[in-house]
Scaffold this motif. Structure first.
Motif, mmCIF file in Angstrom:
data_model
loop_
_atom_site.group_PDB
_atom_site.id
_atom_site.type_symbol
_atom_site.label_atom_id
_atom_site.label_comp_id
_atom_site.label_asym_id
_atom_site.label_seq_id
_atom_site.Cartn_x
_atom_site.Cartn_y
_atom_site.Cartn_z
ATOM 1 N N LYS B 201 -6.398 6.063 4.680
ATOM 2 C CA LYS B 201 -5.826 6.900 3.638
ATOM 3 C C LYS B 201 -4.339 6.697 3.397
ATOM 4 O O LYS B 201 -3.806 7.195 2.413
ATOM 5 C CB LYS B 201 -6.024 8.386 4.005
ATOM 6 C CG LYS B 201 -7.399 8.903 3.664
ATOM 7 C CD LYS B 201 -7.447 9.538 2.278
ATOM 8 C CE LYS B 201 -8.855 9.812 1.791
ATOM 9 N NZ LYS B 201 -9.640 10.622 2.702
ATOM 10 N N SER B 202 -3.660 6.024 4.346
ATOM 11 C CA SER B 202 -2.201 6.107 4.290
ATOM 12 C C SER B 202 -1.620 5.815 2.905
ATOM 13 O O SER B 202 -0.872 6.607 2.377
ATOM 14 C CB SER B 202 -1.576 5.168 5.318
ATOM 15 O OG SER B 202 -1.996 3.853 5.071
ATOM 16 N N ARG B 203 -1.977 4.686 2.323
ATOM 17 C CA ARG B 203 -1.403 4.348 1.012
ATOM 18 C C ARG B 203 -2.423 3.577 0.206
ATOM 19 O O ARG B 203 -2.998 2.609 0.711
ATOM 20 C CB ARG B 203 -0.183 3.427 1.173
ATOM 21 C CG ARG B 203 1.041 4.077 1.739
ATOM 22 C CD ARG B 203 2.104 3.003 1.971
ATOM 23 N NE ARG B 203 1.720 2.089 3.042
ATOM 24 C CZ ARG B 203 1.996 0.794 3.062
ATOM 25 N NH1 ARG B 203 2.631 0.220 2.049
ATOM 26 N NH2 ARG B 203 1.625 0.036 4.075
ATOM 27 N N PRO B 204 -2.628 3.934 -1.053
ATOM 28 C CA PRO B 204 -3.475 3.097 -1.895
ATOM 29 C C PRO B 204 -2.761 1.785 -2.198
ATOM 30 O O PRO B 204 -1.524 1.701 -2.106
ATOM 31 C CB PRO B 204 -3.639 3.931 -3.174
ATOM 32 C CG PRO B 204 -2.448 4.822 -3.202
ATOM 33 C CD PRO B 204 -2.060 5.073 -1.774
ATOM 34 N N GLY B 205 -3.519 0.739 -2.564
ATOM 35 C CA GLY B 205 -2.890 -0.536 -2.898
ATOM 36 C C GLY B 205 -2.115 -0.438 -4.204
ATOM 37 O O GLY B 205 -2.494 0.300 -5.106
ATOM 38 N N ARG B 206 -1.007 -1.172 -4.260
ATOM 39 C CA ARG B 206 -0.289 -1.244 -5.533
ATOM 40 C C ARG B 206 -0.792 -2.442 -6.316
ATOM 41 O O ARG B 206 -1.367 -3.371 -5.752
ATOM 42 C CB ARG B 206 1.204 -1.435 -5.272
ATOM 43 C CG ARG B 206 1.836 -0.233 -4.637
ATOM 44 C CD ARG B 206 3.248 -0.535 -4.193
ATOM 45 N NE ARG B 206 3.255 -1.425 -3.035
ATOM 46 C CZ ARG B 206 4.370 -1.859 -2.447
ATOM 47 N NH1 ARG B 206 5.552 -1.509 -2.916
ATOM 48 N NH2 ARG B 206 4.306 -2.660 -1.397
ATOM 49 N N ARG B 207 -0.574 -2.429 -7.620
ATOM 50 C CA ARG B 207 -0.889 -3.621 -8.382
ATOM 51 C C ARG B 207 0.142 -4.682 -8.040
ATOM 52 O O ARG B 207 1.327 -4.353 -7.803
ATOM 53 C CB ARG B 207 -0.860 -3.326 -9.882
ATOM 54 C CG ARG B 207 -2.071 -2.515 -10.332
ATOM 55 C CD ARG B 207 -1.974 -2.231 -11.810
ATOM 56 N NE ARG B 207 -0.673 -1.648 -12.104
ATOM 57 C CZ ARG B 207 -0.061 -1.731 -13.290
ATOM 58 N NH1 ARG B 207 -0.640 -2.362 -14.278
ATOM 59 N NH2 ARG B 207 1.109 -1.166 -13.484
ATOM 60 N N PRO B 208 -0.291 -5.967 -7.999
ATOM 61 C CA PRO B 208 0.648 -7.022 -7.601
ATOM 62 C C PRO B 208 1.944 -6.991 -8.399
ATOM 63 O O PRO B 208 3.013 -7.228 -7.844
ATOM 64 C CB PRO B 208 -0.145 -8.300 -7.879
ATOM 65 C CG PRO B 208 -1.570 -7.883 -7.769
ATOM 66 C CD PRO B 208 -1.632 -6.460 -8.245
ATOM 67 N N ILE B 211 4.892 -4.777 -7.049
ATOM 68 C CA ILE B 211 5.516 -5.048 -5.759
ATOM 69 C C ILE B 211 6.834 -5.764 -5.985
ATOM 70 O O ILE B 211 6.871 -6.783 -6.657
ATOM 71 C CB ILE B 211 4.567 -5.890 -4.891
ATOM 72 C CG1 ILE B 211 3.283 -5.102 -4.615
ATOM 73 C CG2 ILE B 211 5.244 -6.303 -3.595
ATOM 74 C CD1 ILE B 211 2.218 -5.909 -3.920
ATOM 75 N N PRO B 212 7.927 -5.218 -5.464
ATOM 76 C CA PRO B 212 9.247 -5.798 -5.752
ATOM 77 C C PRO B 212 9.424 -7.157 -5.062
ATOM 78 O O PRO B 212 8.757 -7.461 -4.108
ATOM 79 C CB PRO B 212 10.218 -4.771 -5.192
ATOM 80 C CG PRO B 212 9.456 -3.977 -4.200
ATOM 81 C CD PRO B 212 8.003 -4.019 -4.602
#
Lengths: 212, 212, 212
Positions: B201-208, B211-212
Motif C-alpha cells: 500500500k505504501s505508494r501507488p506507481g507514478r506514470r513514467p 518521475i523527475p
C-alpha cells in the motif's frame, strides 16, 4: 527450397502480415528496429503458435527465408509508409490477404499432421488470427477481434472450405484456392461493405465498479 | 473416452471457463463467432500452455470433445446471457469453478510427468490462471490479476493441497477433491467477502513522465 | 548443478528480471502472491518461449532453482521496495541487466541447437525482450516496446555480437561477455542519455473512427 503453390501462399502470407505489422509500427512512430520487431512477430506469430500446438519443429527455425522476408518488408515499409494516405486501411487490407493465406496454410498443416477435420479448422483459425491479435496487443491498437466487422468468421470460412475440399478429394491447389478465396471475399466484404453478423446487442458490459 | 473423476473435472473446467469467455464476449457485444473464439481461448488456453511447457501432445489436438464442448457452451450462452442480471458476477463465479478444477488438473499432469512438487505447483497455477488472463487481455477487460481480491493464491492453494495429498499417498480422487475444495473456498471467499491479503500500500506507481 | 560463467549469467538474468517483475507488482500495489506471479512470469517467460520454439525441454521444469530464485527475490522486494526512491527507474535498470544477460543466453542456446546464425540472433532477441513485454502487458504498464528509447536494438546488439564472436571461434566466455557488455551499454546509454534512433515521425496514427 521447393516452391509449390502452397509454399508460395505461405511466403505471401508472411510478407503481407509483415507489412501490416510494419504499418502498425509506423502508426506508433517506432524506429527501424521496432518496425523489424512488429513485422516479424505479426508475420511469424501465428505459424509459430500452430507448430508449437502440433508439436512440430517451428517453421522459421529450419528456414531462414521467413525471417529475411520480414526484414526486407520492414525496411521497405519504413521508407515508404509516409506515402500511404491511410495506413490503417492498408493495414486492414494486407491483414485480410494474410488472414486468407494463413487460414489455408494452418488448416493444411493441422490436417496433414492429425487427420482430424476439427483440429484442421481450429489450427486454420488460430494461425490466421494469432499474428494480427499479437500485433494489436503489442502496438496498443484497438484489437481487430473486438471490432464489429466479421474477422474470425473469415478465417473459419477459409479453413472450413479447405478442409471440406481436401476431405472430398480435391487436389491441394484447388481446395487451397477455394479456401483462400472464401476467406478473402468474406473479410473483404466486411471491410468494404461493413458486413457484420447480428451482434449481441441487448446490453453493453458495465464497469465492475458500477455493479451494485 | 474414459470418464474417471479427474477427467470429469477437466471437462467441467473447460465448460465453465468456456462460459466465462462467452460472457466476456456478450459484455463486449461480439457476434456468435466472437463468442466461439473467446470461449475456446479461455477454456483451452491454460491447458494448452501446460502441455506445451511439459512437452506433451496438446490435449485438445487428440480429442475433439474439448473443442465441441466450447462450441456448445458458446451457443448456449449466446442465446441466454441477456437473461443474466449481472454477467460480470456470473463470469467471476464460473471463473472460480474453472480456476479450482484446473489448479488440480494442471498440478496432476505436472506431477505425473516430472515427479517434481515444485513443477506440479507451478503448472497448477499456470493452467488455472492463464485462460482467464488471456480472456481479460483479449476482451480488453480489467485483468483479474490486478484486482485486489485473492486470485492467484486460490490456484496456489488448490495446486499445493493436491500435490501434498498426492505425496502423502492419498488416492487421486481424495487429493483432487481436497485441492478443488481449497481453491474454490479461497476464491469464493474472496468474491463473497472481499478477502484480500495486505497489499503493497505504501505508494501507488507514478506514470513514467511524472518521475523527475 | 554446474556453475560455469554462462550458467551464472542465466541465474543473474532470472534474478534481475524477477526483481523488475516484483517492482511492477509493487507499483500496482499487488499482494505478496501477485509479487511472486509477476516476478516468475517476467523472469522465466522469455526463456520458456525460447525453449518451446527450439523444441527443447523447458529449462525450469528440470531445475527447480529458477522458480526458487524468483520466489526469494519476490519476497525480498516485497519487504524493501518502499525504500526505493523511484521504483520505475530501478525497474528499467534491472530490466537492462536482464536484457543483456538473456540476449546472450538466448543466442547461445539457439546457436547450439540449430547452428544457424539467423536463428541465434532471433532467439537472443526474443528471450531478452519477451519477459519484459509480458510483465508490461500483465501489469498494464506502458510497454517498454513502444517507448522511444532504444530497447530491442540493445538485445539485437548483444545477440549479434555473441553470435559473431562464436562464429569467429572466440571462447564462450569472451563472446558472452562481449555480447553482454554491448547490450548493456546500448540500453544503458538509452536510459541515461535518451539515445534513440530517428523514429518514424511523419504522422502519428489516427484513431480508426477518425479516418474518412
Amino acid at each position: 527450397m521447393s516452391l509449390n503453390p502452397i509454399d508460395l501462399l505461405d511466403y505471401a502470407g508472411v510478407a503481407v502480415f509483415a507489412a501490416s505489422g510494419a504499418l502498425a509500427a509506423s502508426r506508433k512512430q517506432l524506429d527501424i528496429i521496432g518496425f523489424l520487431f512488429l513485422a516479424s512477430v505479426t508475420a511469424i506469430g501465428g505459424g509459430t503458435f500452430r507448430d508449437v500446438i502440433l508439436n512440430l519443429p517451428v517453421f522459421w527455425v529450419g528456414n531462414s527465408s521467413y525471417v529475411l522476408i520480414c526484414a526486407v518488408v520492414a525496411v521497405l515499409v519504413f521508407f515508404s509508409a509516409h506515402r500511404v494516405e491511410s495506413r490503417w486501411k492498408l493495414l486492414l487490407w494486407l491483414d485480410a490477404i494474410g488472414l486468407a493465406a494463413f487460414s489455408v496454410m494452418g488448416a493444411a498443416k493441422g490436417l496433414a499432421i492429425t487427420g482430424s477435420p476439427v483440429v484442421s479448422v481450429v489450427t486454420g483459425v488460430l494461425t490466421a488470427t494469432f499474428g494480427g491479435i499479437l500485433r494489436d496487443l503489442l502496438a496498443g491498437e484497438p484489437s481487430v477481434l473486438l471490432r464489429p466487422e466479421i474477422y474470425v468468421t473469415a478465417a473459419l470460412a477459409g479453413a472450413t472450405l479447405f478442409t471440406l475440399g481436401d476431405l472430398a478429394g480435391l487436389p491441394p491447389l484447388a481446395s487451397g484456392l477455394a479456401g483462400f478465396a472464401a476467406a478473402f471475399l468474406v473479410r473483404g466484404g466486411a471491410l468494404k461493405f461493413g458486413w457484420a453478423f447480428p451482434s449481441y446487442k441487448s446490453r453493453p458490459g458495465r464497469r465492475p465498479e458500477d455493479i451494485p
